[in-house]
Design an enzyme around this catalytic site. Sequence first.
Site, PDB file in Angstrom:
ATOM      1  N   ASP A  44       0.838  -1.196   0.000  1.00  8.20           N
ATOM      2  CA  ASP A  44       0.000   0.000   0.000  1.00  8.20           C
ATOM      3  C   ASP A  44       0.877   1.251   0.000  1.00  8.20           C
ATOM      4  O   ASP A  44       2.003   1.229   0.512  1.00  8.20           O
ATOM      5  CB  ASP A  44      -0.898   0.031   1.239  1.00  8.20           C
ATOM      6  CG  ASP A  44      -1.975  -1.035   1.204  1.00  8.20           C
ATOM      7  OD1 ASP A  44      -2.347  -1.459   0.090  1.00  8.20           O
ATOM      8  OD2 ASP A  44      -2.449  -1.427   2.289  1.00  8.20           O
ATOM      9  N   TYR A  72       6.329  -8.456   8.749  1.00 12.57           N
ATOM     10  CA  TYR A  72       6.055  -7.020   8.848  1.00 12.57           C
ATOM     11  C   TYR A  72       6.322  -6.526  10.264  1.00 12.57           C
ATOM     12  O   TYR A  72       6.149  -7.271  11.238  1.00 12.57           O
ATOM     13  CB  TYR A  72       4.586  -6.721   8.542  1.00 12.57           C
ATOM     14  CG  TYR A  72       4.118  -7.072   7.153  1.00 12.57           C
ATOM     15  CD1 TYR A  72       4.177  -6.139   6.115  1.00 12.57           C
ATOM     16  CD2 TYR A  72       3.589  -8.329   6.876  1.00 12.57           C
ATOM     17  CE1 TYR A  72       3.727  -6.460   4.841  1.00 12.57           C
ATOM     18  CE2 TYR A  72       3.134  -8.660   5.603  1.00 12.57           C
ATOM     19  CZ  TYR A  72       3.208  -7.722   4.599  1.00 12.57           C
ATOM     20  OH  TYR A  72       2.763  -8.043   3.336  1.00 12.57           O
ATOM     21  N   ASP A  86      -6.610   2.332   8.227  1.00 14.86           N
ATOM     22  CA  ASP A  86      -5.282   2.925   8.338  1.00 14.86           C
ATOM     23  C   ASP A  86      -5.422   4.448   8.252  1.00 14.86           C
ATOM     24  O   ASP A  86      -6.515   4.991   8.477  1.00 14.86           O
ATOM     25  CB  ASP A  86      -4.321   2.356   7.284  1.00 14.86           C
ATOM     26  CG  ASP A  86      -4.722   2.707   5.845  1.00 14.86           C
ATOM     27  OD1 ASP A  86      -5.726   3.447   5.652  1.00 14.86           O
ATOM     28  OD2 ASP A  86      -4.038   2.253   4.912  1.00 14.86           O
ATOM     29  N   ARG A 178      -3.830  -4.396   7.840  1.00 17.47           N
ATOM     30  CA  ARG A 178      -4.869  -3.426   8.222  1.00 17.47           C
ATOM     31  C   ARG A 178      -6.072  -4.126   8.835  1.00 17.47           C
ATOM     32  O   ARG A 178      -6.659  -3.647   9.809  1.00 17.47           O
ATOM     33  CB  ARG A 178      -5.323  -2.623   6.998  1.00 17.47           C
ATOM     34  CG  ARG A 178      -4.338  -1.560   6.550  1.00 17.47           C
ATOM     35  CD  ARG A 178      -4.890  -0.790   5.384  1.00 17.47           C
ATOM     36  NE  ARG A 178      -4.866  -1.550   4.150  1.00 17.47           N
ATOM     37  CZ  ARG A 178      -5.751  -1.412   3.163  1.00 17.47           C
ATOM     38  NH1 ARG A 178      -6.742  -0.551   3.281  1.00 17.47           N
ATOM     39  NH2 ARG A 178      -5.645  -2.125   2.059  1.00 17.47           N
TER      40      ARG A 178
END
Length: 242
Positions: A44, A72, A86, A178
């Site tokens: 993203d 992550y 987000d 997310r």
Amino acid sequence: MQFDFETGEILLLDKPLTWTSFDLVKKVRNSLRIKKIGHAGTLDPLASGLLIMCTGKFTKKIEEIQAQEKEYTGTITIGATTPSFDLETEVDTTCDIAHITDADLEAARQKFVGVIAQTPPIYSAVKVNGERAYNLARRGEEAEIKSKNIEIKSFEITRVALPEIDFKVVCTKGTYIRSLARDFGKELGCGAHLTKLVRTRIGEYKLEDALSVEDIMLIRDERIASFQKDQETKDQETPDQA
């Protein structure tokens, strides 16, 4: 650095914040004049970190790379939600978090390790009746997105400074961090959204080995200088024609 982009290269790139994955592919392709290039897994715009690109004949490796586990790190902010889960959209609800304890955080964390059903965000590239969900969301239209099973192999809380919680996650392909943030907030009963995300690993490929945009520019300059030097050498070797 010597590269053979036509035969094939696997390039590890550090995608800057706010850039789309396509922005970075375009920058690399145009700067290094690569004819055939693709990336192995979208990030993203509000995420940074490892983006893998394959060139030439190595584009056949894209699916294999995409299928590998991802790692992550990032930050979840609890006590507030956004429609996109987000920072792409504004906060739409808030909740008091004074009662949240470390034990609450740990109990919620444990619920998201293993194989779980996860619903992708409406602000995502998932297709709904042939159209990207984010296009529907930005027009304010409703869309039903089906949940799917993904696997969170590990979910560590690395720092707590409420309302912020730093984390490290290892997961399978197709996991939306997310959505994990959204679901984590729901489990706590106070809502949450993702405020930072960095992809640090895909399979054996690590962010610490990735090239920056500045590195790409240096490689471009080196290739131009090498071409000019080769051209000058050829000119010197070619005798003047009378």
